[in-house]
Design an enzyme around this catalytic site. Structure first.
Site, PDB file in Angstrom:
ATOM      1  N   GLU A 222      62.140  -4.451 -14.029  1.00 54.26           N
ATOM      2  CA  GLU A 222      62.261  -6.113 -13.177  1.00 54.26           C
ATOM      3  C   GLU A 222      61.163  -7.027 -12.938  1.00 54.26           C
ATOM      4  O   GLU A 222      60.035  -6.432 -12.775  1.00 54.26           O
ATOM      5  CB  GLU A 222      62.488  -6.154 -11.333  1.00 54.26           C
ATOM      6  CG  GLU A 222      63.861  -5.283 -11.475  1.00 54.26           C
ATOM      7  CD  GLU A 222      64.972  -5.547 -11.245  1.00 54.26           C
ATOM      8  OE1 GLU A 222      64.697  -7.259 -11.642  1.00 54.26           O
ATOM      9  OE2 GLU A 222      65.609  -5.680 -11.035  1.00 54.26           O
TER      10      GLU A 222
ATOM     11  N   CYS B 153      57.431 -13.532  -7.802  1.00 50.85           N
ATOM     12  CA  CYS B 153      58.398 -13.001  -9.383  1.00 50.85           C
ATOM     13  C   CYS B 153      59.265 -14.494  -9.818  1.00 50.85           C
ATOM     14  O   CYS B 153      59.142 -15.246 -11.157  1.00 50.85           O
ATOM     15  CB  CYS B 153      58.805 -12.407  -9.660  1.00 50.85           C
ATOM     16  SG  CYS B 153      59.943 -11.794  -8.758  1.00 50.85           S
TER      17      CYS B 153
HETATM   18  P1  NAD Z   1      51.549  -4.822 -12.395  1.00 56.04           P
HETATM   19  O1  NAD Z   1      52.386  -4.472 -13.835  1.00 56.04           O
HETATM   20  O2  NAD Z   1      49.962  -4.728 -12.498  1.00 56.04           O
HETATM   21  O3  NAD Z   1      51.876  -3.403 -11.520  1.00 56.04           O
HETATM   22  C1  NAD Z   1      52.693  -2.817 -10.933  1.00 56.04           C
HETATM   23  C2  NAD Z   1      53.088  -1.341 -10.715  1.00 56.04           C
HETATM   24  O4  NAD Z   1      52.715  -0.769 -11.904  1.00 56.04           O
HETATM   25  C3  NAD Z   1      52.018  -0.826 -10.246  1.00 56.04           C
HETATM   26  O5  NAD Z   1      51.976  -0.396  -8.710  1.00 56.04           O
HETATM   27  C4  NAD Z   1      50.907  -0.432 -11.544  1.00 56.04           C
HETATM   28  O6  NAD Z   1      49.957   0.605 -10.401  1.00 56.04           O
HETATM   29  C5  NAD Z   1      52.067   0.105 -11.832  1.00 56.04           C
HETATM   30  N1  NAD Z   1      51.403   0.171 -12.947  1.00 56.04           N
HETATM   31  C6  NAD Z   1      50.054   0.340 -13.801  1.00 56.04           C
HETATM   32  N2  NAD Z   1      50.122   0.587 -14.942  1.00 56.04           N
HETATM   33  C7  NAD Z   1      51.055   1.144 -15.182  1.00 56.04           C
HETATM   34  C8  NAD Z   1      51.096   2.048 -16.916  1.00 56.04           C
HETATM   35  N3  NAD Z   1      50.837   2.412 -17.183  1.00 56.04           N
HETATM   36  N4  NAD Z   1      53.055   3.413 -15.874  1.00 56.04           N
HETATM   37  C9  NAD Z   1      53.466   2.662 -14.872  1.00 56.04           C
HETATM   38  N5  NAD Z   1      52.490   2.150 -13.521  1.00 56.04           N
HETATM   39  C10 NAD Z   1      51.654   1.562 -13.698  1.00 56.04           C
HETATM   40  O7  NAD Z   1      51.971  -5.658 -11.652  1.00 56.04           O
HETATM   41  P2  NAD Z   1      51.446  -6.075 -10.317  1.00 56.04           P
HETATM   42  O8  NAD Z   1      50.113  -6.995 -10.922  1.00 56.04           O
HETATM   43  O9  NAD Z   1      51.927  -5.641  -9.224  1.00 56.04           O
HETATM   44  O10 NAD Z   1      52.917  -7.306 -10.102  1.00 56.04           O
HETATM   45  C11 NAD Z   1      52.648  -9.193 -10.266  1.00 56.04           C
HETATM   46  C12 NAD Z   1      54.030  -8.438 -11.079  1.00 56.04           C
HETATM   47  O11 NAD Z   1      54.296  -8.859 -11.292  1.00 56.04           O
HETATM   48  C13 NAD Z   1      54.135 -10.106 -11.637  1.00 56.04           C
HETATM   49  O12 NAD Z   1      53.669 -10.386 -13.177  1.00 56.04           O
HETATM   50  C14 NAD Z   1      55.529 -10.438 -11.521  1.00 56.04           C
HETATM   51  O13 NAD Z   1      56.420 -11.653 -12.260  1.00 56.04           O
HETATM   52  C15 NAD Z   1      56.412  -8.941 -11.156  1.00 56.04           C
HETATM   53  N6  NAD Z   1      57.232  -9.009 -10.503  1.00 56.04           N
HETATM   54  C16 NAD Z   1      58.744  -8.892 -10.403  1.00 56.04           C
HETATM   55  C17 NAD Z   1      59.332  -8.744  -9.675  1.00 56.04           C
HETATM   56  C18 NAD Z   1      60.972  -9.350  -9.859  1.00 56.04           C
HETATM   57  O14 NAD Z   1      61.784  -8.799  -9.583  1.00 56.04           O
HETATM   58  N7  NAD Z   1      61.106  -9.462 -11.519  1.00 56.04           N
HETATM   59  C19 NAD Z   1      59.081  -9.415  -8.510  1.00 56.04           C
HETATM   60  C20 NAD Z   1      57.596  -8.931  -8.245  1.00 56.04           C
HETATM   61  C21 NAD Z   1      57.227  -8.863  -9.568  1.00 56.04           C
END
Ligand code: NAD
Length: 519
Positions: free
Chosen positions: A233, A267
């Protein structure tokens, strides 16, 4: 020893709590405990599992004020948004699962046309221990929307909250524990991306990841090493199309909420508005007027519309998109003077010739910024809306619902909402997920529940007698060939041909069985 994980109030930068990230040993212990808990949990009847969900729902109501307080202070969003957009939809999800799971998780019969003497059905089976990795923007709604169906389907969950919202992440495990779920069925593992990556190394049965496109790509590559399936997502740059006949009062209010709630850190935020040239001036004027009335979070203020910027990292994205827009001569109708030291951002509306080539129009901002452009025909609007590597949601405003639906079918998005905006993320009944780089797989709804099971196919004879050897088994022979050749002809369109072929099939089959019993 890795750096501690610090939970801060984004309004003030003040530390709220400090947590230790999980060590390699703790990560592997968490999986061992989860596997043991899942083996026991999967034996519970669905009815019993749903009783625990009822307990959780009660507990949620009991602790709602405390949870709202933590969400609001750790994430920076207004308390109303924590209540309406996080706590309430989770209570509704519990109710939805109690109602829908008994039907959705039943065995499903498959009708066989040729093999009438056999029975086939699908048996939904838990996956095992699943890993859920969440972002910080809806730190309660998003993980709960995946953890609840996962446990209802019989799985155990290892959950890694965002390092930015660890406090509420820890509270989630507490909520399951307090509600009587077996110990270790839902475990919160604290840490940053490195911990997330190490959790994938433990080979969960499936990874449910919500976050940015860049991290989603890394998660998928890591999961590919062990062929672990993933649900992704990811981000979006959702367009809102305003047709010439739209109710402009309704559409501007929707754009305001869709673009600026959660300080635009959604998002499915409205990040692009495509408005018909003939109503563009009126629409923009009204939107501007309304945007000016929104209030900002100030320390101690109980009610405000625009909260704080949760994540410092976002500030450099805002600053670079705004700087580029200024340099390229974009027109800021509101905002546009953001400084990276600011803790909040005023709602920003940007327009002007050439906007469609800028990153502020094309790349996810994830902040209270809306880029506005025009179009002259519905076909042009659809073409422009689809010119994006994202495809999460799209929104359409029109008084002609028939036209709206026709255009909705042409839009490249996981969901298209007509005369509504973004809110279906909080509806448990409707699926959530994207196309293109916004990801794949679905959460919420019955489809989301089905992502949490393996649909095992079971095939058996209807009765034990007679148990026949199958006619396609050895030995291969001319009789057998003639039987199957006649069988193929039973698929002819014309009825007389089919009847003749059917008689021939039976005749040959009898001869074959009489003269050449199967080996
Ligand atoms: P992010 O991708 O930086 O982090 C998301 C999660 O992934 C965090 O828990 C982080 O610690 C973890 N993570 C980071 N690197 C990783 C790795 N290498 N392996 C495994 N896990 C890892 O995103 P964010 O800044 O927390 O959230 C914002 C983003 O999320 C935006 O792009 C937003 O659009 C998206 N988002 C999407 C939805 C959806 O339903 N489509 C909902 C909410 C947010």
């Amino acid at each position: 020893m890795s750096a501690p994980i610090v939970s801060r109030d984004p309004h003030t930068g003040q530390t709220l709590k400090t947590f230790s990230p999980a060590t390699a040993q703790e990560i592997s212990d968490a999986y061992a405990r989860a596997r043991a808990a899942q083996a026991q949990w999967s034996q519970f009847s669905l009815r019993r599992r749903l009783q625990f969900v009822s307990n959780l729902s009660e507990n949620l109501l009991h602790h709602a004020d405390e949870l709202i307080q933590i969400i609001s202070s750790e994430n920076g969003k207004p308390r109303f948004e924590a209540l309406a957009n996080e706590i309430l939809p989770v209570a509704d999800t519990c109710k939805f699962l109690r109602k829908v799971a008994p039907r959705a998780l039943r065995d499903r019969e498959i009708k066989l046309s040729l093999m009438k003497h056999k029975r086939s059905y699908l048996h939904p089976q838990p996956l095992g221990v699943v890993l859920i990795i969440s972002p910080w923007n809806y730190p309660f709604l998003l993980p709960m929307g995946e953890i609840l169906p996962a446990v209802v389907a019989g799985n155990a969950v290892v959950f890694k909250p965002s390092e930015v919202t660890t406090w509420i992440g820890v509270k989630i495990q507490e909520l399951f524990d307090q509600s009587g779920f077996p110990p270790h069925l839902v475990q919160t593992v604290v840490g940053d991306g490195a911990v997330g990556s190490a959790l994938i190394d433990q080979k969960p049965a499936k990874v449910f990841f919500t976050g940015s496109v860049a991290t989603g790509r890394r998660v998928m590559m890591k999961a590919a090493e062990s062929l672990t399936p993933v649900n992704l997502e990811l981000g979006g740059k959702d367009p809102m199309i305003i047709l010439q006949d739209a109710d402009l009062d309704l559409a501007t209010s929707a754009a305001l909420w869709g673009g600026f709630s959660n300080a635009g850190q959604m998002c499915s935020s409205v990040e692009r508005i495509l408005v018909h040239d003939k109503v563009r001036e009126e629409f923009t004027g009204l939107l501007l007027e309304k945007a000016r009335t929104l209030t900002h979070s100030k320390e101690g203020a109980a009610h405000y519309e625009i909260g704080a910027i949760t994540l410092d990292r976002q500030k450099s994205i805002y600053a670079s998109q705004i700087d580029e827009a200024h340099a390229q001569g974009a027109k800021f109708l509101l905002g546009g003077d953001f400084k990276p030291a600011d803790r909040a951002m005023v709602p920003t509306l940007v327009s002007g010739d050439g906007i469609e080539s800028l990153s502020i129009y094309n790349e996810e901002t994830f902040g209270p910024v809306i880029a506005i452009t025009g179009f002259s025909t519905p076909a042009e609007a659809v073409k422009k809306a689809n010119q994006s590597h994202y495809g999460l949601n799209a929104y359409l405003y029109t008084r002609n619902l028939g036209l709206g639906e026709a255009l909705a079918k042409q839009l490249e998005a996981g969901s298209v909402l007509i005369n509504e905006v973004a809110y279906t993320a909080g509806l448990p009944e409707t699926p959530w997920g994207g196309v293109k780089e916004s990801g794949f797989g679905r959460s919420h709804s019955e489809l989301g529940l089905m992502e949490c099971v393996h649909l095992k196919h079971i095939h058996r004879p209807r009765n034990l007698f007679p148990t026949l050897k199958s006619p396609w088994w050895f030995p291969y022979s001319p009789f057998q060939y003639a039987t199957f050749r006649a069988l193929l002809r039973t698929y002819h369109q014309r009825l007389p041909d089919r009847v003749k072929a059917f008689a021939e099939t039976i005749w040959n089959a009898v001869k074959m069985l009489k003269k050449e019993p199967r080996l």
